[in-house]
Design an enzyme around this catalytic site. Structure first.
Site, PDB file in Angstrom:
ATOM      1  N   HIS A  97       0.849  -0.933  -0.063  1.00 57.64           N
ATOM      2  CA  HIS A  97      -0.040  -0.271   0.115  1.00 57.64           C
ATOM      3  C   HIS A  97       0.669   1.371   0.032  1.00 57.64           C
ATOM      4  CE1 HIS A  97      -3.481  -2.619   1.135  1.00 57.64           C
ATOM      5  NE2 HIS A  97      -4.135  -1.576   1.120  1.00 57.64           N
ATOM      6  N   ASN A 128       7.804  -4.663   3.122  1.00 61.07           N
ATOM      7  CA  ASN A 128       6.496  -4.128   3.310  1.00 61.07           C
ATOM      8  C   ASN A 128       6.266  -4.504   4.748  1.00 61.07           C
ATOM      9  OD1 ASN A 128       3.760  -3.310   2.700  1.00 61.07           O
ATOM     10  ND2 ASN A 128       3.439  -5.598   2.525  1.00 61.07           N
TER      11      ASN A 128
END
Length: 299
Positions: A97, A128
């Site tokens: 994201h 991440n």
């Protein structure tokens, strides 16, 4: 009136003015722009991901009952079509994201909108789920401390990419950035450049001025602020509180087979490059074999 006194007065006046307004401050845009309820992005068709994603946070946006559903989906608003779920399938990269789902708890629609593939970039799992997640949480902690935070984030789509994935040839960035502004107490800014790999280096060791990141990305951040005020804040690393970093990441929930990837042993080196501004050895750390950080690769 003395010029320095006049400039100081104008700076204080602008700081007060901008600190009183809940402004939306996306970067200057040249490509296709998509507006969601609580974030905006500029899409790069060549690399099949956003050049930048902008979002503004206050305490009300962080508080809510929205639940993460992991309902990733293609973005039908992208004229040339966004990357697809199949592009990431079996690639070895996380769907990372840019505007984080965990920052959009205000309502279910706001959180669900973060799962459009236009808000996603290929990120190594250790990155991440590690230092990138730490930075996202730290920014949320800063919202409670500074009340209002403006964030622009994205992949650094400059130079050579680390290959592509999927039928749509989604570029794999080597680095990601975040730039942050708060109008709190006269205003301050800070930027980060993080390599797309697992790291346990301190976040403050990856901090840069917003002006530096602006020069590297050619993105005009926070351009709607008054020029004097903007230039003053962009030229220095603001005094942000780093004490909250990683407190809310529960390492006990990391699967044992993933721990060496997400929390690796520290085999990094101090960069052996020489900083032009000081003439002394660079203080950044790097895992590159040549022991040179991102900014000193040409030395």
């Amino acid at each position: 009136m003395d010029l320095n006194i006049l400039l100081s007065f104008l700076f204080v006046l602008n700081a007060f003015a901008f600190g009183q307004n809940n402004l939306e401050l996306p970067p200057l845009s040249f490509d296709e722009t998509i507006n969601r309820d609580f974030y905006q992005l500029e899409y790069n068709e060549e690399h099949e991901q956003a050049n930048w994603v902008y979002y503004r946070l206050d305490i009300s946006i962080l508080q809510g009952e929205a639940k993460r559903k992991d309902n990733f989906k293609e973005d039908s608003l992208i004229t040339s079509f966004s990357a697809s779920l199949n592009d990431y399938k079996g690639s070895g990269y996380d769907r990372g994201h840019l505007c984080p789902a965990g920052s959009m708890k205000i309502n279910q629609k706001a959180m669900d909108q973060t799962f459009f593939m236009s808000n996603i970039s290929p990120q190594k799992p250790g990155f991440n789920r590690g230092i990138w997640k730490q930075l996202e949480q730290l920014i949320r902690d800063w919202v409670y401390e500074y009340k209002e935070i403006h964030v622009v984030t994205g992949p650094m789509l400059i130079g050579e990419m680390n290959g592509t994935i999927g039928e749509n040839n989604v570029s794999v960035p080597n680095f990601f950035y975040k730039v942050i502004y708060t109008p709190d107490n006269g205003g301050k800014m800070i930027g980060f450049i993080l390599e797309n790999q697992a790291s346990n280096s301190a976040l403050e060791c990856n901090a840069y001025t917003v002006a530096k990141i602006q020069s590297l990305t050619n993105i005009d951040f926070f351009y709607e602020l008054d020029n004097i005020y903007e230039n003053k804040l962009e030229s220095k690393i603001g005094n942000f509180n780093f004490k909250a970093v990683s407190k809310k990441i529960d390492k006990t929930k990391v699967h044992k087979t993933q721990q060496t990837k997400i929390y690796p042993k520290d085999n990094s080196f101090q960069c052996r490059g020489i900083a032009k501004t000081t003439g002394v050895r660079c203080l950044k750390t790097t895992r590159r074999n040549n022991q040179l950080c991102y900014f000193h690769q040409n030395q």
